[in-house]
Design a protein around this motif. Structure first.
Motif, PDB file in Angstrom:
ATOM      1  N   SER A  68     -14.968  31.124  42.103  1.00 49.87           N
ATOM      2  CA  SER A  68     -16.381  30.902  42.444  1.00 49.87           C
ATOM      3  C   SER A  68     -16.877  29.532  41.999  1.00 49.87           C
ATOM      4  CB  SER A  68     -17.253  31.979  41.811  1.00 49.87           C
ATOM      5  OG  SER A  68     -17.300  31.801  40.411  1.00 49.87           O
ATOM      6  N   GLN A  69     -16.017  28.754  41.343  1.00 51.49           N
ATOM      7  CA  GLN A  69     -16.406  27.444  40.797  1.00 51.49           C
ATOM      8  C   GLN A  69     -17.605  27.607  39.863  1.00 51.49           C
ATOM      9  OE1 GLN A  69     -17.063  25.832  44.605  1.00 51.49           O
ATOM     10  NE2 GLN A  69     -14.911  25.856  45.129  1.00 51.49           N
ATOM     11  N   ASN A  70     -17.551  28.674  39.080  1.00 48.86           N
ATOM     12  CA  ASN A  70     -18.582  29.020  38.088  1.00 48.86           C
ATOM     13  C   ASN A  70     -19.955  29.316  38.684  1.00 48.86           C
ATOM     14  OD1 ASN A  70     -16.946  28.996  35.741  1.00 48.86           O
ATOM     15  ND2 ASN A  70     -16.967  26.762  35.795  1.00 48.86           N
ATOM     16  N   GLN A  71     -19.992  29.609  39.976  1.00 44.49           N
ATOM     17  CA  GLN A  71     -21.244  30.060  40.587  1.00 44.49           C
ATOM     18  C   GLN A  71     -21.320  31.572  40.407  1.00 44.49           C
ATOM     19  OE1 GLN A  71     -22.153  28.119  44.509  1.00 44.49           O
ATOM     20  NE2 GLN A  71     -20.008  27.500  44.267  1.00 44.49           N
ATOM     21  N   THR A  72     -22.524  32.094  40.298  1.00 46.87           N
ATOM     22  CA  THR A  72     -22.675  33.526  40.069  1.00 46.87           C
ATOM     23  C   THR A  72     -23.679  34.141  41.040  1.00 46.87           C
ATOM     24  OG1 THR A  72     -24.287  33.029  38.351  1.00 46.87           O
ATOM     25  CG2 THR A  72     -22.028  33.471  37.623  1.00 46.87           C
ATOM     26  N   PRO A  73     -23.231  34.387  42.280  1.00 42.35           N
ATOM     27  CA  PRO A  73     -24.141  35.061  43.218  1.00 42.35           C
ATOM     28  C   PRO A  73     -24.444  36.476  42.722  1.00 42.35           C
ATOM     29  CG  PRO A  73     -21.950  34.802  44.170  1.00 42.35           C
ATOM     30  CD  PRO A  73     -21.935  34.092  42.867  1.00 42.35           C
ATOM     31  N   SER A  74     -25.646  36.928  43.000  1.00 42.76           N
ATOM     32  CA  SER A  74     -26.038  38.284  42.604  1.00 42.76           C
ATOM     33  C   SER A  74     -25.352  39.302  43.512  1.00 42.76           C
ATOM     34  CB  SER A  74     -27.553  38.438  42.722  1.00 42.76           C
ATOM     35  OG  SER A  74     -27.924  38.432  44.096  1.00 42.76           O
ATOM     36  N   TYR A  75     -25.381  40.555  43.088  1.00 44.97           N
ATOM     37  CA  TYR A  75     -24.794  41.601  43.922  1.00 44.97           C
ATOM     38  C   TYR A  75     -25.514  41.684  45.260  1.00 44.97           C
ATOM     39  CZ  TYR A  75     -28.580  44.919  43.062  1.00 44.97           C
ATOM     40  OH  TYR A  75     -29.796  45.544  43.042  1.00 44.97           O
ATOM     41  N   LYS A  76     -26.817  41.359  45.264  1.00 46.15           N
ATOM     42  CA  LYS A  76     -27.574  41.376  46.524  1.00 46.15           C
ATOM     43  C   LYS A  76     -27.039  40.328  47.486  1.00 46.15           C
ATOM     44  CE  LYS A  76     -31.958  42.924  44.561  1.00 46.15           C
ATOM     45  NZ  LYS A  76     -33.363  42.560  44.335  1.00 46.15           N
ATOM     46  N   ALA A  77     -26.771  39.130  46.971  1.00 41.19           N
ATOM     47  CA  ALA A  77     -26.219  38.058  47.812  1.00 41.19           C
ATOM     48  C   ALA A  77     -24.826  38.441  48.306  1.00 41.19           C
ATOM     49  CB  ALA A  77     -26.169  36.746  47.036  1.00 41.19           C
ATOM     50  N   ILE A  78     -24.027  39.043  47.432  1.00 46.45           N
ATOM     51  CA  ILE A  78     -22.670  39.472  47.808  1.00 46.45           C
ATOM     52  C   ILE A  78     -22.749  40.525  48.904  1.00 46.45           C
ATOM     53  CG2 ILE A  78     -20.610  40.685  46.972  1.00 46.45           C
ATOM     54  CD1 ILE A  78     -21.216  39.287  44.196  1.00 46.45           C
ATOM     55  N   ASN A  79     -23.608  41.524  48.721  1.00 44.96           N
ATOM     56  CA  ASN A  79     -23.725  42.594  49.717  1.00 44.96           C
ATOM     57  C   ASN A  79     -24.315  42.093  51.029  1.00 44.96           C
ATOM     58  OD1 ASN A  79     -22.534  44.451  48.047  1.00 44.96           O
ATOM     59  ND2 ASN A  79     -24.449  45.361  47.373  1.00 44.96           N
ATOM     60  N   ARG A  80     -25.302  41.197  50.955  1.00 44.37           N
ATOM     61  CA  ARG A  80     -25.866  40.611  52.181  1.00 44.37           C
ATOM     62  C   ARG A  80     -24.789  39.870  52.958  1.00 44.37           C
ATOM     63  NH1 ARG A  80     -30.461  39.264  49.380  1.00 44.37           N
ATOM     64  NH2 ARG A  80     -29.603  37.226  48.889  1.00 44.37           N
ATOM     65  N   PHE A  81     -23.966  39.149  52.224  1.00 42.07           N
ATOM     66  CA  PHE A  81     -22.870  38.407  52.855  1.00 42.07           C
ATOM     67  C   PHE A  81     -21.877  39.367  53.505  1.00 42.07           C
ATOM     68  CE2 PHE A  81     -18.715  36.261  52.695  1.00 42.07           C
ATOM     69  CZ  PHE A  81     -19.019  35.095  53.391  1.00 42.07           C
ATOM     70  N   ARG A  82     -21.536  40.451  52.800  1.00 45.41           N
ATOM     71  CA  ARG A  82     -20.531  41.392  53.315  1.00 45.41           C
ATOM     72  C   ARG A  82     -20.993  42.136  54.552  1.00 45.41           C
ATOM     73  NH1 ARG A  82     -17.984  44.939  48.611  1.00 45.41           N
ATOM     74  NH2 ARG A  82     -20.134  45.350  48.053  1.00 45.41           N
ATOM     75  N   VAL A  83     -22.279  42.420  54.674  1.00 46.44           N
ATOM     76  CA  VAL A  83     -22.755  43.195  55.828  1.00 46.44           C
ATOM     77  C   VAL A  83     -23.085  42.309  57.034  1.00 46.44           C
ATOM     78  CG1 VAL A  83     -23.606  45.106  54.425  1.00 46.44           C
ATOM     79  CG2 VAL A  83     -25.180  43.266  55.074  1.00 46.44           C
ATOM     80  N   ASN A  84     -22.986  41.006  56.873  1.00 46.60           N
ATOM     81  CA  ASN A  84     -23.220  40.077  57.971  1.00 46.60           C
ATOM     82  C   ASN A  84     -22.121  40.260  59.026  1.00 46.60           C
ATOM     83  OD1 ASN A  84     -23.257  37.760  59.633  1.00 46.60           O
ATOM     84  ND2 ASN A  84     -24.151  36.529  58.002  1.00 46.60           N
ATOM     85  N   PRO A  85     -22.476  40.506  60.303  1.00 44.54           N
ATOM     86  CA  PRO A  85     -21.455  40.711  61.346  1.00 44.54           C
ATOM     87  C   PRO A  85     -20.499  39.525  61.503  1.00 44.54           C
ATOM     88  CG  PRO A  85     -23.666  41.144  62.211  1.00 44.54           C
ATOM     89  CD  PRO A  85     -23.832  40.630  60.824  1.00 44.54           C
ATOM     90  N   LYS A  86     -20.985  38.316  61.222  1.00 47.20           N
ATOM     91  CA  LYS A  86     -20.118  37.133  61.313  1.00 47.20           C
ATOM     92  C   LYS A  86     -19.011  37.205  60.261  1.00 47.20           C
ATOM     93  CE  LYS A  86     -24.179  34.388  62.345  1.00 47.20           C
ATOM     94  NZ  LYS A  86     -25.060  33.371  61.771  1.00 47.20           N
ATOM     95  N   VAL A  87     -19.364  37.749  59.102  1.00 49.19           N
ATOM     96  CA  VAL A  87     -18.384  37.865  58.019  1.00 49.19           C
ATOM     97  C   VAL A  87     -17.304  38.866  58.384  1.00 49.19           C
ATOM     98  CG1 VAL A  87     -18.047  38.571  55.614  1.00 49.19           C
ATOM     99  CG2 VAL A  87     -19.997  37.152  56.246  1.00 49.19           C
ATOM    100  N   ASP A  88     -17.704  39.993  58.963  1.00 55.30           N
ATOM    101  CA  ASP A  88     -16.721  40.994  59.371  1.00 55.30           C
ATOM    102  C   ASP A  88     -15.740  40.404  60.370  1.00 55.30           C
ATOM    103  OD1 ASP A  88     -15.673  43.642  59.122  1.00 55.30           O
ATOM    104  OD2 ASP A  88     -16.449  44.048  61.131  1.00 55.30           O
ATOM    105  N   ALA A  89     -16.244  39.584  61.285  1.00 50.41           N
ATOM    106  CA  ALA A  89     -15.381  38.941  62.276  1.00 50.41           C
ATOM    107  C   ALA A  89     -14.382  38.001  61.600  1.00 50.41           C
ATOM    108  CB  ALA A  89     -16.218  38.181  63.298  1.00 50.41           C
ATOM    109  N   LEU A  90     -14.759  37.400  60.478  1.00 47.53           N
ATOM    110  CA  LEU A  90     -13.862  36.527  59.722  1.00 47.53           C
ATOM    111  C   LEU A  90     -12.962  37.321  58.779  1.00 47.53           C
ATOM    112  CD1 LEU A  90     -15.724  33.397  58.287  1.00 47.53           C
ATOM    113  CD2 LEU A  90     -13.537  33.423  59.446  1.00 47.53           C
ATOM    114  N   LEU A  91     -13.542  38.321  58.128  1.00 46.98           N
ATOM    115  CA  LEU A  91     -12.842  39.041  57.067  1.00 46.98           C
ATOM    116  C   LEU A  91     -11.702  39.916  57.579  1.00 46.98           C
ATOM    117  CD1 LEU A  91     -13.004  39.168  54.020  1.00 46.98           C
ATOM    118  CD2 LEU A  91     -14.566  41.086  54.208  1.00 46.98           C
ATOM    119  N   GLU A  92     -11.907  40.582  58.709  1.00 44.66           N
ATOM    120  CA  GLU A  92     -10.857  41.468  59.217  1.00 44.66           C
ATOM    121  C   GLU A  92      -9.545  40.727  59.481  1.00 44.66           C
ATOM    122  OE1 GLU A  92      -9.735  44.348  62.972  1.00 44.66           O
ATOM    123  OE2 GLU A  92     -11.822  43.756  62.704  1.00 44.66           O
TER     124      GLU A  92
END
Length: 182
Positions: A77-101
């Motif tokens: 993370s290069q010492n960055q600390t996103p909150s769980y809300k930011a992590i979850n928002r990122f994970r539920v983004n449809p663009k992320v699913d298209a990349l993550l799968e």
């Protein structure tokens, strides 16, 4: 001291970092926004999420905690600390699913090929010995290609199973926990 020197060269976090770094920068153009606060870079977010998944951590809250507790997560993370809300928002983004799968499938397949994770034995050199040692059995190129195709299908199925059974319930659990705190 730089955190990367504390991480062994053959560590899973290094493999996660390498595979995410292979993604061309233009794949992340859709994530750029021109209003509001600057967001975390999607490559960094993918790294911490993929690494957390390799550690069987699926909760956004637990991923956030790992960012403060684990040297590997701090490095990714290069010492960055996103909150769980930011992590979850990122994970539920449809663009992320298209990349993550496809990324998960590629990563899982590479880990299997490099024997970083155990699944089934892969015979690359074309020869295997039968357990009863009666004869040599040859594994031809076509068989290896069929196995690789099956391995990719299995990786895809594993990804969808993880999303359905582990990731989505943990995101809901994080959200429910937040609602009860208010």
């Amino acid at each position: 001291m730089e955190t990367s020197v504390l991480i062994p060269t053959n560590d899973m976090s290094r493999h996660v970092n390498e595979i995410v770094e292979t993604i061309p920068e233009n794949e992340f153009d859709e994530f750029k926004h021109h209003r509001g606060a600057t967001s975390y870079h999607p490559k960094m977010m993918l790294k911490i999420i993929l690494y957390a998944y390799t550690q069987s951590v699926f909760s956004g809250r637990k991923i956030e905690k790992l960012l403060n507790d684990r040297i590997r997560m701090m490095w990714l993370s290069q010492n960055q600390t996103p909150s769980y809300k930011a992590i979850n928002r990122f994970r539920v983004n449809p663009k992320v699913d298209a990349l993550l799968e496809p990324l998960f499938i590629q990563f899982h397949s590479q880990c299997l090929k490099q024997n970083l994770i155990d699944d089934k034995t892969i015979f690359i050199d074309g020869t295997k010995l039968e357990a009863n040692a009666n004869r040599y059995t040859f594994v031809w190129k076509k068989s290896i290609q069929n196995y690789e195709s099956k391995m990719n299908e299995d990786s895809k199925a594993l990804y969808h199973e993880l999303v359905k059974d582990k990731i989505i319930p943990k995101i809901k659990e994080d959200n429910d926990h937040e609602l009860t705190q208010k």
